[in-house]
Design an enzyme around this catalytic site. Sequence first.
Site, PDB file in Angstrom:
ATOM      1  N   HIS A 133      -4.415  16.095  -3.646  1.00 23.36           N
ATOM      2  CA  HIS A 133      -4.622  16.366  -2.223  1.00 23.36           C
ATOM      3  C   HIS A 133      -4.335  17.822  -1.845  1.00 23.36           C
ATOM      4  CE1 HIS A 133      -4.935  12.068  -2.099  1.00 23.36           C
ATOM      5  NE2 HIS A 133      -5.023  12.020  -0.780  1.00 23.36           N
ATOM      6  N   TYR A 179       0.831  -1.199   0.000  1.00 23.36           N
ATOM      7  CA  TYR A 179       0.000   0.000   0.000  1.00 23.36           C
ATOM      8  C   TYR A 179       0.867   1.251   0.000  1.00 23.36           C
ATOM      9  CZ  TYR A 179      -3.045   3.757   1.522  1.00 23.36           C
ATOM     10  OH  TYR A 179      -3.703   4.951   1.603  1.00 23.36           O
ATOM     11  N   PHE A 204      -1.323   7.843  11.766  1.00 23.34           N
ATOM     12  CA  PHE A 204      -1.672   9.171  11.234  1.00 23.34           C
ATOM     13  C   PHE A 204      -2.883   9.773  11.935  1.00 23.34           C
ATOM     14  CE2 PHE A 204      -3.425   5.823   8.389  1.00 23.34           C
ATOM     15  CZ  PHE A 204      -4.746   5.917   8.803  1.00 23.34           C
ATOM     16  N   ARG A 259      -8.897  34.512  45.677  1.00 23.90           N
ATOM     17  CA  ARG A 259      -8.327  33.558  46.619  1.00 23.90           C
ATOM     18  C   ARG A 259      -8.262  32.126  46.080  1.00 23.90           C
ATOM     19  NH1 ARG A 259     -12.652  31.148  50.291  1.00 23.90           N
ATOM     20  NH2 ARG A 259     -14.561  32.339  49.882  1.00 23.90           N
ATOM     21  N   TYR A 277     -13.722  34.550  45.054  1.00 24.15           N
ATOM     22  CA  TYR A 277     -13.074  33.337  44.552  1.00 24.15           C
ATOM     23  C   TYR A 277     -12.007  33.626  43.488  1.00 24.15           C
ATOM     24  CZ  TYR A 277     -16.577  30.242  46.734  1.00 24.15           C
ATOM     25  OH  TYR A 277     -17.357  29.557  47.619  1.00 24.15           O
ATOM     26  N   ASN A 285       1.120  11.952   4.703  1.00 23.07           N
ATOM     27  CA  ASN A 285       0.593  11.263   5.876  1.00 23.07           C
ATOM     28  C   ASN A 285       1.339  11.786   7.097  1.00 23.07           C
ATOM     29  OD1 ASN A 285      -0.534   7.801   5.630  1.00 23.07           O
ATOM     30  ND2 ASN A 285      -1.473   9.691   4.942  1.00 23.07           N
ATOM     31  N   GLU A 309     -12.303   6.205   5.620  1.00 22.06           N
ATOM     32  CA  GLU A 309     -11.799   6.951   6.771  1.00 22.06           C
ATOM     33  C   GLU A 309     -13.019   7.419   7.569  1.00 22.06           C
ATOM     34  OE1 GLU A 309      -9.575   9.725   4.504  1.00 22.06           O
ATOM     35  OE2 GLU A 309      -8.271   8.148   3.725  1.00 22.06           O
TER      36      GLU A 309
END
Length: 502
Positions: free
Chosen positions: A80, A50, A326, A280, A277, A192, A411
């Site tokens: 991409h 792959y 990834f 303190r 608050y 990746n 995915e």
Amino acid sequence: MKLDPTSVSLEQLRLLWIGTDARLDDASMQRVATAAASVDRIVAGGETVYGVNTGFGLLANTRIPDERLAELQTNLILSHSAGLGEPLPRHVTRLMILLKLLGLGRGHSGVRPIVIEALHALLDKDAMPVIPSQGSVGASGDLAPLAHMTAALMGHGSIDVTGIAMPAEEALQKLGMAPLELGPKEGLALINGTQASTAIALDALFLGERVFAAALAAGALSVDALKGSSKPFDPRISELRGQPGQIRVAAILHALLDGSEILASHKSGCPKVQDPYSFRCQPQVMGAALDLLQNAARTLTIEAGAVTDNPILFPDEDVAISGGNFHAQPVAFAADTIAMALCEVGSLSERRTSVLVDPKMSGLPPFLTEDSGANSGLMIPQVTAAALVSENKSLAFPASVDSIPTSAGQEDHVSMAPIAGRKAVQIARNAAGVIAVELIAAAQGIDFHAPLKTSAKLQKIHAKVRSVTPRFGSDRYWADDMAALQQLVLGGVSVGDGFALS
């Protein structure tokens, strides 16, 4: 600085963030060469692997002929390079490239040394690819941002050369660099990975570190402006609880207030029993935030030197194993916790400002101006602080709990880490603005107690504030003072002990 990906520290990452020159060490370059040779052997052996000789994502089962492997990698990068939005800041892009070098330098990605040298050249020549900030969901790597980085090396897109953006092809010619031609697996190894998400999250972390330090300084100054008590910062209280962040914050606040004439002036006969608050409980709230920031720092330091591409190569066996390193869920959680911590830091700061400008709570003049009515004083700066706090509350909703399937369902769970990181950066900047307003208010409150002086450490902080914004007796244009102090906060306001996350 020589980078050893097997031994990355937070201090090194901080130096890289501020712009320290760096490159991979010799051992890393040897590992890179060894892994590249392993890819050559895999391709020559005809095994289907792959990302080396197959399609990507849902197309992983499509075998690509050897004569089209270069085309495969080129098409991968071009397809991409699909980001949108404003470009990442130059310093974030630079850090992203350095993180990519660290990941590749582990020697499990299979790129050739020439790829490393191309990335080094961008850093050496201060040439930053123009990378759109939107488009990554933080799983299967930060595909779009890293593709834009790689495309620039190939002559596509744009490159910012010392602050001037130009077409990448033109920039490469100007820099004397030939367009990069990718070999098997190199495109996938480059895109990746979690380096964009991690760089953005580190930007938020280091900005947050400065914001946190300034908030400690402002908080201590506000206690003295209120004529508050340092007793809540007694170390014995925090030691009984045992939370490390609380113990450290209490010690810092106690040290900052030590020696204050203002504090000493009301130790006996003071009618007040307890402070609000937001004054303190600073050790409890700020300490909890500090613990979150420390945990995020640990996660991001590990991630900076991690192998996060896919498939991962094991050169000793000439084996490539597909996995899921990834997936940026650790980075997403870290960024979201940074966001939540800084949201609370800003929220606590705004509450202290609100007390100081309220004469019923502070005993000081209304809105810290002696001629109120004709003058509004810090009325609207406090409103601005409130607006920023409210905006941060919306931004602090965690991105890491969201997911949306991509790549035709292959995915099917993603981290949204870059979104978490970008939100955290904005929260840090907003919180810096909130603290800027508190510093103005606290400094004015201290001035009202003259001739009594605050502590020596807080006098230095007061003087730094006054170097940017002088004491006011009547209304003036506030925006410039506030913006200048916001930048002072983001640039780092010392609290006297060299505060830093560890």
